[in-house]
Design an enzyme around this catalytic site. Structure first.
Site, PDB file in Angstrom:
ATOM      1  N   GLU A 115      74.683 -66.670 -25.660  1.00  0.00           N
ATOM      2  CA  GLU A 115      74.691 -66.843 -24.246  1.00  0.00           C
ATOM      3  C   GLU A 115      73.845 -65.806 -23.399  1.00  0.00           C
ATOM      4  OE1 GLU A 115      78.873 -68.975 -23.362  1.00  0.00           O
ATOM      5  OE2 GLU A 115      79.029 -67.082 -24.345  1.00  0.00           O
ATOM      6  N   GLU A 135      82.451 -70.299 -32.105  1.00  0.00           N
ATOM      7  CA  GLU A 135      83.888 -70.030 -31.300  1.00  0.00           C
ATOM      8  C   GLU A 135      84.723 -70.991 -31.943  1.00  0.00           C
ATOM      9  OE1 GLU A 135      80.824 -68.162 -28.225  1.00  0.00           O
ATOM     10  OE2 GLU A 135      80.812 -69.865 -30.032  1.00  0.00           O
TER      11      GLU A 135
END
Length: 256
Positions: A115, A135
């Site tokens: 990210e 995740e």
């Protein structure tokens, strides 16, 4: 810095922010995010800076993501209002910098590390780097706008592959998909980034700044208005006059 494993320095027109936590795969803590935020504030007031480079120590990981160890003491409400909000604020500030940003993926970029890289304008990766969003394997999601920024680059089908399957992809595949700009052997990576930094430093600061804003406006769905605005702003700068004069005089422009 405050000792939170972030190194920051400005050398001429190049600002460098380094994740310095190799023993923990450069996992991001709240303190590290705060120090990156501080560094960005210094860059915003440094008029000579033309490019910002994000690096890391160690060759295995650029960044393995958020430090999950910090999550244990955070309740559900605080997870969103504090941890996620802090990361989004910092990454949005990276996106909105007036100068180009480069992430040097000398190792794998996973979760929040990817990210962070997606928040930059350019991404250059080593051949052995892996990129992904794992995740789902820990009961989480990419909380720092990773889904949106990834989808803008590769579309929803490939985004689902990374987010839902949770399996990382090679740097070569990331280049095929358009996630990274170029993949090089580790020993050639810094040389290429140095070349890109040199190229960016020769550009008009005004054009870089307005160009970045123009791209954001285009992405928001108002391309005609954005181009009209950008052309007017550029024409009003001394750089524009110097560019025209240099073209007429058949010489290299000297932007001030």
């Amino acid at each position: 810095m405050s000792g939170s494993n972030i190194l920051f320095h400005i050398d001429g027109r190049v600002a460098t922010i380094t994740l310095d936590r190799a023993a923990r795969h450069n996992a991001l803590t709240m303190a590290m995010l705060a120090d990156v935020d501080f560094a960005l504030g210094q860059i915003e007031i440094a008029r000579d800076v033309r490019v910002v480079v994000f690096r890391s120590t160690g060759s295995r990981f650029f960044c393995s993501g958020a430090d999950i160890g910090e999550w244990g003491d955070i309740d559900p409400e605080e997870m969103g209002s504090r941890f996620i909000r802090a990361g989004n604020r910092v990454f949005r500030r990276i996106v909105e910098l007036d100068v180009p940003t480069i992430s040097v993926l000398s190792g794998s970029a996973l979760g929040g590390g990817l990210e962070l890289a997606l928040s930059c304008d350019f991404r250059y990766a080593s051949t052995d780097a892996m990129l992904g969003f794992p995740e789902a394997s820990v009961g989480a999601i990419p909380g720092w706008m990773g889904c949106q920024r990834l989808s803008a680059l590769v579309g929803t089908s490939r985004s689902r592959e990374l987010v839902l399957l949770g399996e990382p992809i090679t740097a070569a595949r990331a280049a095929e998909w358009g996630v990274v700009n170029q993949v090089l052997p580790q020993e050639q990576l810094d040389e290429r980034v140095t070349e890109i930094c040199a190229l960016l430093q020769r550009q008009s600061r005004a054009s870089l700044s307005v160009g970045k804003r123009l791209l954001r406006m285009v992405e928001s769905g108002q391309p005609e208005l954005a181009h009209e605005f950008a052309a007017s702003v550029c024409k009003a700068t001394p750089d524009a006059a110097e560019g025209v004069n240099a073209f007429r005089e058949k010489r290299h422009a000297e932007f001030r």
